[in-house]
Design a protein around this motif. Sequence first.
Motif, PDB file in Angstrom:
ATOM      1  N   ALA A  29      23.168 -52.562 -28.650  1.00 51.83           N
ATOM      2  CA  ALA A  29      23.891 -52.615 -27.458  1.00 51.83           C
ATOM      3  C   ALA A  29      25.277 -51.949 -27.607  1.00 51.83           C
ATOM      4  CB  ALA A  29      24.263 -54.088 -26.838  1.00 51.83           C
ATOM      5  N   ARG A  30      25.765 -52.098 -28.647  1.00 50.58           N
ATOM      6  CA  ARG A  30      27.234 -51.236 -29.026  1.00 50.58           C
ATOM      7  C   ARG A  30      27.014 -49.871 -28.969  1.00 50.58           C
ATOM      8  NH1 ARG A  30      31.662 -54.393 -32.776  1.00 50.58           N
ATOM      9  NH2 ARG A  30      31.763 -55.987 -31.641  1.00 50.58           N
ATOM     10  N   LYS A  31      25.804 -49.611 -29.743  1.00 53.54           N
ATOM     11  CA  LYS A  31      25.607 -48.001 -29.977  1.00 53.54           C
ATOM     12  C   LYS A  31      25.182 -47.278 -28.490  1.00 53.54           C
ATOM     13  CE  LYS A  31      23.800 -48.648 -34.552  1.00 53.54           C
ATOM     14  NZ  LYS A  31      22.337 -48.447 -35.517  1.00 53.54           N
ATOM     15  N   SER A  32      24.363 -48.313 -27.731  1.00 56.35           N
ATOM     16  CA  SER A  32      23.899 -47.585 -26.324  1.00 56.35           C
ATOM     17  C   SER A  32      25.046 -47.012 -25.528  1.00 56.35           C
ATOM     18  CB  SER A  32      23.003 -48.629 -25.641  1.00 56.35           C
ATOM     19  OG  SER A  32      22.792 -48.065 -24.274  1.00 56.35           O
ATOM     20  N   PHE A 132      41.829 -36.994 -42.408  1.00 53.79           N
ATOM     21  CA  PHE A 132      41.917 -38.257 -42.311  1.00 53.79           C
ATOM     22  C   PHE A 132      40.650 -38.769 -41.666  1.00 53.79           C
ATOM     23  CE2 PHE A 132      42.709 -36.324 -38.040  1.00 53.79           C
ATOM     24  CZ  PHE A 132      41.918 -37.256 -37.183  1.00 53.79           C
ATOM     25  N   SER A 133      40.082 -39.871 -42.075  1.00 52.70           N
ATOM     26  CA  SER A 133      39.264 -40.595 -41.557  1.00 52.70           C
ATOM     27  C   SER A 133      39.489 -41.793 -40.772  1.00 52.70           C
ATOM     28  CB  SER A 133      38.259 -41.044 -42.773  1.00 52.70           C
ATOM     29  OG  SER A 133      38.965 -41.860 -43.511  1.00 52.70           O
ATOM     30  N   VAL A 134      38.208 -42.247 -39.975  1.00 49.58           N
ATOM     31  CA  VAL A 134      38.599 -43.276 -39.189  1.00 49.58           C
ATOM     32  C   VAL A 134      37.556 -44.664 -39.376  1.00 49.58           C
ATOM     33  CG1 VAL A 134      38.695 -44.043 -36.518  1.00 49.58           C
ATOM     34  CG2 VAL A 134      39.369 -41.731 -37.069  1.00 49.58           C
ATOM     35  N   THR A 135      38.023 -45.735 -39.453  1.00 44.18           N
ATOM     36  CA  THR A 135      37.207 -46.845 -39.737  1.00 44.18           C
ATOM     37  C   THR A 135      37.534 -48.058 -38.562  1.00 44.18           C
ATOM     38  OG1 THR A 135      38.860 -47.749 -41.209  1.00 44.18           O
ATOM     39  CG2 THR A 135      37.104 -46.672 -42.321  1.00 44.18           C
ATOM     40  N   PRO A 136      36.601 -48.700 -38.237  1.00 44.36           N
ATOM     41  CA  PRO A 136      35.282 -48.623 -38.507  1.00 44.36           C
ATOM     42  C   PRO A 136      34.468 -47.536 -37.934  1.00 44.36           C
ATOM     43  CG  PRO A 136      35.560 -50.328 -36.647  1.00 44.36           C
ATOM     44  CD  PRO A 136      36.947 -49.845 -36.981  1.00 44.36           C
ATOM     45  N   LYS A 137      33.373 -46.869 -38.527  1.00 43.23           N
ATOM     46  CA  LYS A 137      32.842 -45.972 -37.908  1.00 43.23           C
ATOM     47  C   LYS A 137      31.773 -46.281 -36.845  1.00 43.23           C
ATOM     48  CE  LYS A 137      33.171 -43.170 -42.202  1.00 43.23           C
ATOM     49  NZ  LYS A 137      32.753 -42.460 -43.206  1.00 43.23           N
ATOM     50  N   CYS A 138      32.353 -46.618 -35.702  1.00 41.90           N
ATOM     51  CA  CYS A 138      31.534 -47.038 -34.551  1.00 41.90           C
ATOM     52  C   CYS A 138      32.445 -46.754 -33.485  1.00 41.90           C
ATOM     53  CB  CYS A 138      31.362 -48.766 -34.391  1.00 41.90           C
ATOM     54  SG  CYS A 138      30.559 -49.268 -33.170  1.00 41.90           S
ATOM     55  N   TYR A 139      32.690 -45.368 -32.836  1.00 39.69           N
ATOM     56  CA  TYR A 139      33.458 -45.184 -31.982  1.00 39.69           C
ATOM     57  C   TYR A 139      32.688 -43.657 -31.342  1.00 39.69           C
ATOM     58  CZ  TYR A 139      34.849 -41.787 -35.658  1.00 39.69           C
ATOM     59  OH  TYR A 139      34.931 -40.829 -36.632  1.00 39.69           O
ATOM     60  N   VAL A 140      33.713 -43.385 -30.251  1.00 35.30           N
ATOM     61  CA  VAL A 140      33.427 -42.220 -29.448  1.00 35.30           C
ATOM     62  C   VAL A 140      34.798 -41.297 -29.725  1.00 35.30           C
ATOM     63  CG1 VAL A 140      32.937 -40.839 -27.448  1.00 35.30           C
ATOM     64  CG2 VAL A 140      31.645 -42.861 -28.069  1.00 35.30           C
ATOM     65  N   LEU A 160      28.264 -43.825 -35.348  1.00 33.93           N
ATOM     66  CA  LEU A 160      27.490 -45.146 -35.051  1.00 33.93           C
ATOM     67  C   LEU A 160      27.030 -45.810 -36.356  1.00 33.93           C
ATOM     68  CD1 LEU A 160      25.145 -44.137 -32.201  1.00 33.93           C
ATOM     69  CD2 LEU A 160      27.615 -45.219 -31.879  1.00 33.93           C
ATOM     70  N   GLU A 161      27.688 -45.306 -37.482  1.00 38.74           N
ATOM     71  CA  GLU A 161      27.535 -45.739 -38.632  1.00 38.74           C
ATOM     72  C   GLU A 161      27.514 -47.248 -38.936  1.00 38.74           C
ATOM     73  OE1 GLU A 161      28.618 -44.845 -43.182  1.00 38.74           O
ATOM     74  OE2 GLU A 161      28.510 -43.205 -41.872  1.00 38.74           O
ATOM     75  N   GLU A 162      28.640 -47.747 -38.537  1.00 44.83           N
ATOM     76  CA  GLU A 162      29.090 -49.259 -38.894  1.00 44.83           C
ATOM     77  C   GLU A 162      29.019 -50.210 -37.469  1.00 44.83           C
ATOM     78  OE1 GLU A 162      32.614 -49.226 -40.907  1.00 44.83           O
ATOM     79  OE2 GLU A 162      31.757 -47.805 -42.415  1.00 44.83           O
TER      80      GLU A 162
END
Length: 163
Positions: A29-32, A132-140, A160-162
């Motif tokens: 659902a989060r990925k969608s 730079f990197s961003v965590t968690p890897k669940c974003y647009v 959508l990795e995490e």
Amino acid sequence: MIRLVSVIVLVAFLAITAAVKMLGIQSDARKSTLNSIASTMHTTSEIVHTKAIVNGLTSACYIYKDETTLRAFIEGIYICNGYPTAHIDNVKKAFNISEDLEVNNRMKDGGRIAYVSFKEVTYHTDNITKMFSVTPKCYVSYRDAKKTSDPKVYDVQVELEEC
């Protein structure tokens, strides 16, 4: 007694299996949701750009700090080079982002990047390379159109990795 223990073990096994499946559904659902937001960003950006062309605002840029500069906007959406800017309030308004989601942004290479996520976004900067990197890897992420010379004037990325 043995039957009772067997039933309890069987019910516990079914509960564990159901819980694991429910966690997978939440991730899907989060990925969608994030994929849907990315599609909305693309569609809205192209519609706003078309309206900017019609109104002759493709080279104008909304600047928050300077009160004397032309404040370019289309239907209440602040634009730069004909596309929505990546400021937090503008991203929420332009792309109709739910209050349940977190919106943050960061400057990079003269442009602004907005991050839409379910959790608070944390930035990690490497002091040597300045990457730079961003965590968690669940974003647009949405990078606004600061450079007119780029063939890609705005950019939308989905991570959508995490989720």
